[in-house]
Design an enzyme around this catalytic site. Structure first.
Site, PDB file in Angstrom:
ATOM      1  N   GLU A  30       8.495   8.669  -6.543  1.00 18.13           N
ATOM      2  CA  GLU A  30       9.345   7.464  -6.598  1.00 18.13           C
ATOM      3  C   GLU A  30       9.447   6.852  -7.996  1.00 18.13           C
ATOM      4  OE1 GLU A  30       8.417   3.847  -4.734  1.00 18.13           O
ATOM      5  OE2 GLU A  30       6.475   3.649  -5.681  1.00 18.13           O
ATOM      6  N   ASN A  31       8.504   7.178  -8.883  1.00 18.04           N
ATOM      7  CA  ASN A  31       8.559   6.635 -10.242  1.00 18.04           C
ATOM      8  C   ASN A  31       8.687   7.718 -11.309  1.00 18.04           C
ATOM      9  OD1 ASN A  31       8.251   3.931  -9.361  1.00 18.04           O
ATOM     10  ND2 ASN A  31       6.073   4.333  -9.039  1.00 18.04           N
ATOM     11  N   ASN A  58       9.169   2.481  -2.030  1.00 15.55           N
ATOM     12  CA  ASN A  58      10.094   1.350  -2.226  1.00 15.55           C
ATOM     13  C   ASN A  58      11.045   1.507  -3.408  1.00 15.55           C
ATOM     14  OD1 ASN A  58       7.305   1.025  -3.282  1.00 15.55           O
ATOM     15  ND2 ASN A  58       8.212  -0.698  -4.394  1.00 15.55           N
ATOM     16  N   HIS A  59      10.651   2.290  -4.447  1.00 22.41           N
ATOM     17  CA  HIS A  59      11.519   2.443  -5.625  1.00 22.41           C
ATOM     18  C   HIS A  59      12.558   3.552  -5.500  1.00 22.41           C
ATOM     19  CE1 HIS A  59       8.322   0.288  -8.260  1.00 22.41           C
ATOM     20  NE2 HIS A  59       9.213  -0.560  -7.788  1.00 22.41           N
ATOM     21  N   HIS A 142       2.791   4.981   2.011  1.00 26.74           N
ATOM     22  CA  HIS A 142       3.086   4.299   0.758  1.00 26.74           C
ATOM     23  C   HIS A 142       2.949   2.792   0.987  1.00 26.74           C
ATOM     24  CE1 HIS A 142       4.836   4.405  -3.251  1.00 26.74           C
ATOM     25  NE2 HIS A 142       5.488   3.310  -2.928  1.00 26.74           N
ATOM     26  N   HIS A 167       1.235   4.310  -3.946  1.00 24.84           N
ATOM     27  CA  HIS A 167       1.877   3.061  -4.356  1.00 24.84           C
ATOM     28  C   HIS A 167       1.054   2.215  -5.313  1.00 24.84           C
ATOM     29  CE1 HIS A 167       4.467  -0.488  -4.328  1.00 24.84           C
ATOM     30  NE2 HIS A 167       3.440  -1.223  -3.980  1.00 24.84           N
ATOM     31  N   HIS A 169      -1.234   3.306  -7.435  1.00 28.16           N
ATOM     32  CA  HIS A 169      -1.462   4.100  -8.652  1.00 28.16           C
ATOM     33  C   HIS A 169      -2.929   4.188  -9.049  1.00 28.16           C
ATOM     34  CE1 HIS A 169       2.946   3.442 -10.192  1.00 28.16           C
ATOM     35  NE2 HIS A 169       2.867   3.524  -8.884  1.00 28.16           N
TER      36      HIS A 169
HETATM   37 FE   LIG Z   1       5.840   2.045  -4.585  1.00 30.41          FE
END
Ligand SMILES: [Fe+2]
Length: 254
Positions: A30-31, A58-59, A142, A167, A169
């Protein structure tokens, strides 16, 4: 987390697959692009580095071009419990060399920005409909709250082979096999720069805390590591035999 992490994945994953005799690599993407969201190029880059299924969170909605990509293929997932009508899907059936795995992506609701559907009832429904296709079930939960991830681990104990959190990290040290045979860890950690605040340049983040003013975060570059877990699963029983944390440091000229 951004380009340094994508390069680390490209350099490290193929040799890890060989060394650890890994059948399936799953990564949360997601990132992967600029530290927030994932574009098609980055998704394809990770998939060609040996990652076979990409999950997200979410991203995932940051880059608009990914919406149609989510619909067009089933190697990049979005959380399954987004309301009906969201692009893409939240689970896939991976199959290779006679092995199979049902990979499910969920998002928590505690301290999270989206009002998603109940992840617990959502995963029940996926298992009810798709569970017969594979004994091996892998769940990326997540979520922000350790309690919600912990709860999901216990909720799925004996029904999933692996439940791991993403999520935050920050890798947690609570990996274990639950009594029902589910490998569990609250957060696998990120692949990204450790000299950072969860992947972003620390100076900017600290300034943000000090001033409370909005800031543009940039992905940090120092001290990049690939973090995750290696899990040994009995493919016939769908039960985990071993879970081990992984933190491999990466040098730019590797
Ligand atoms: Fe996230």
């Amino acid at each position: 987390m951004g380009r340094p992490a994508r390069r680390a994945v490209r350099d490290l994953v193929p040799s890890l697959i060989k060394k650890e005799e890994i059948d399936l690599v799953v990564a949360n993407a997601e990132n992967a692009s600029g530290g927030m969201g994932v574009d098609i190029k980055s998704a394809k880059e990770l998939l060609s580095a040996g990652v076979q299924v990409l999950t997200s969170g979410n991203h995932i909605w940051r880059k608009k071009e990914i919406y149609s990509f989510l619909d067009d293929q089933d190697k990049l997932l979005r959380p399954a419990n987004f309301p009906t009508g969201a692009p893409g899907k939240g689970w896939c059936l991976w199959q290779q060399n006679g092995y199979s795995a049902l990979v499910i992506n969920l998002q928590g609701r505690v301290f999270m920005p989206n009002h998603v559907d109940d992840p617990f009832r959502c995963v029940d429904e996926i298992l009810r409909q798709q569970g017969r296709h594979s004994r091996v079930v892998i769940v990326d939960m997540h979520a922000e709250a350790t309690s919600e991830k912990n709860a999901m681990g216990w909720y799925l104990d004996g029904r999933a082979s692996i439940v791991y959190g993403t999520h935050t990290h920050v890798q947690t040290a609570d990996e274990r096999i639950l009594p029902g045979g589910t490998a569990y860890i609250t957060d696998v950690g990120m692949c990204g720069p450790l000299d950072s605040v969860i992947g972003m340049e620390k100076e900017t983040v600290i300034k943000g805390f000090l001033t409370q003013l909005p800031r543009q975060f940039e992905v940090a570059e120092e001290n990049v590591a690939l973090q995750g877990v290696v899990v040994d699963v009995d493919a016939d029983a769908g039960k985990a035999r071993e879970i081990r944390r992984l933190r491999v440091h990466w040098e730019a000229n590797h």
